[in-house]
Design an enzyme around this catalytic site. Structure first.
Site, PDB file in Angstrom:
ATOM      1  N   HIS A 270      38.921  49.973  41.157  1.00 15.58           N
ATOM      2  CA  HIS A 270      40.292  49.727  41.602  1.00 15.58           C
ATOM      3  C   HIS A 270      41.154  50.876  41.096  1.00 15.58           C
ATOM      4  CE1 HIS A 270      39.086  45.545  42.400  1.00 15.58           C
ATOM      5  NE2 HIS A 270      38.590  45.517  41.176  1.00 15.58           N
ATOM      6  N   GLU A 308      37.166  46.934  47.353  1.00 13.23           N
ATOM      7  CA  GLU A 308      37.603  45.809  48.183  1.00 13.23           C
ATOM      8  C   GLU A 308      39.131  45.719  48.217  1.00 13.23           C
ATOM      9  OE1 GLU A 308      38.826  44.032  45.667  1.00 13.23           O
ATOM     10  OE2 GLU A 308      37.361  43.876  44.077  1.00 13.23           O
TER      11      GLU A 308
END
Length: 368
Positions: A270, A308
């Site tokens: 991330h 994601e």
């Protein structure tokens, strides 16, 4: 002379045959070299002792050649050659192979590690995709050997025991189009706390991370990251100036593992870019390929990277696609609908995705 440039059209970045400026800082084995390239002459100078080696770098037809030019001095060291190779492939980023004309009898370690390849005619070459998998060029804390496999169970998931997390710098790479060194280092929960807190409370960051709060909340957040063996927090810096936070994880024991056919050494990440002045296109083309590069270098067994982003994070999804990530599918986490992006090791190195291509990047980088 062709060069790197920013197009007049908003958001468009071009990478042509050669990058300017022709200066590079290279740090193989943590020995710092300054490299300059002019009129086909490559000069590699060690910063500490001033020793300089001279090379000729030139194209002949479609072949790129690197020739040692200073036979009046002792043979070049392995690290000097590594710095010269890095400068060669950075200046000519679309070459697949580099031919070497150098004394090489003393460089057995470079043959053993695949940096140098000798063919049936005794021609010595460097395959660029193999060279960019040499962690010693960019990673200060390269493990002496791969951590052995021993399976353990965490939260009902079987996975390899992970090696202890590093401390300090884990990756550094000179970015020629910025004239600065990109550094990833482990986050310090004490000295980086105020910066981390400020970034998390930035509205642009908070829109996707949703982790606003006071210092005590973020102190506890970082403490949890530090205690979790499957995840690690990194600060991204240009030279010594922090610009963003990267959270990397082993996918096998992460929340993403039930949503795809996960492998033992898949990695995910991330990112948030906290400094607004570093959200432009020249910066994203530096850090996005570099975080991918670092994760592939960190363990040779990592064959895939996953990410994601939230499905409405259109800028991030576009950036990922432009840097080689395939959009695999949409799926539902408990807290968001996400897009699964995936990048294979083979694709990253075969397509030389560490350099910018002709891409259209937004003026401000999105967050995941």
């Amino acid at each position: 002379m062709k060069q790197f440039q920013l197009n007049d059209q908003p958001g468009e970045l071009l990478m042509e045959e050669r990058i300017l400026p022709v200066r590079l800082v290279s740090r193989p084995n943590q020995i710092c070299y300054g490299v300059t390239y002019e009129d086909k002459t490559l000069r590699v100078k060690e910063n500490e002792n001033g020793r300089e080696t001279v090379w000729h770098l030139y194209k002949q037809s479609d072949q790129l050649n690197l020739e040692w030019a200073d036979y009046s001095h002792e043979y070049p060291e392995a690290t000097e050659l590594l710095a010269a190779i890095e400068a060669s492939v950075v200046n000519y980023p679309h070459q697949k192979k580099l031919s070497l004309l150098i004394p090489n009898d003393h460089l057995n370690e470079l043959f053993d590690s695949g940096v140098l390849i000798k063919d049936a005619n005794n021609q010595v070459s460097v395959y660029v995709d193999i060279f960019w998998q040499q962690a010693r060029v960019w990673c200060p804390s390269t493990p002496v050997q791969i951590f052995p496999i021993h399976y353990v169970v965490s939260h009902g998931r079987s996975h390899p025991l992970r090696r202890p997390k590093p401390i300090g710098k884990v990756y550094q790479r000179y970015i020629s189009w910025l004239g600065r060194t990109l550094i990833f280092r482990t986050i310090d929960s004490v000295t980086d706390l105020i910066c981390f807190n400020r970034w998390m409370n930035d509205p642009v960051v908070a829109e996707f991370w949703q982790e606003e709060g006071d210092l005590s909340k973020h102190r506890a957040y970082l403490a949890a990251i530090e205690a979790d063996p499957h995840v690690m927090g990194l600060m991204g810096c240009f030279d010594d100036e922090p610009f963003g936070y990267f959270e990397i994880y082993w996918a096998k024991e992460d929340r993403i593992s039930p949503y795809y056919d996960v492998n033992d050494f898949d990695r995910g990440w991330h990112v948030l870019i906290g400094e607004p002045q570093m959200r432009g296109k020249p910066f994203v083309t530096a850090w996005l390929p570099s975080i991918s590069h670092y994760l592939f270098l960190d363990d040779d067994r990592t064959q895939r990277l996953v990410i994601e982003p939230r499905i409405d994070n259109h800028k991030m999804i576009r950036n990922l696609a432009q840097c080689g990530y395939a959009n695999i599918k949409e799926f539902d986490f408990p807290h968001k609908r996400a897009m699964l992006g995936m990048l294979s090791r083979e694709h990253f190195f075969a397509e030389q995705l560490w350099v910018p291509r002709r891409i259209s990047l937004p003026q401000s980088v999105a967050l995941s």
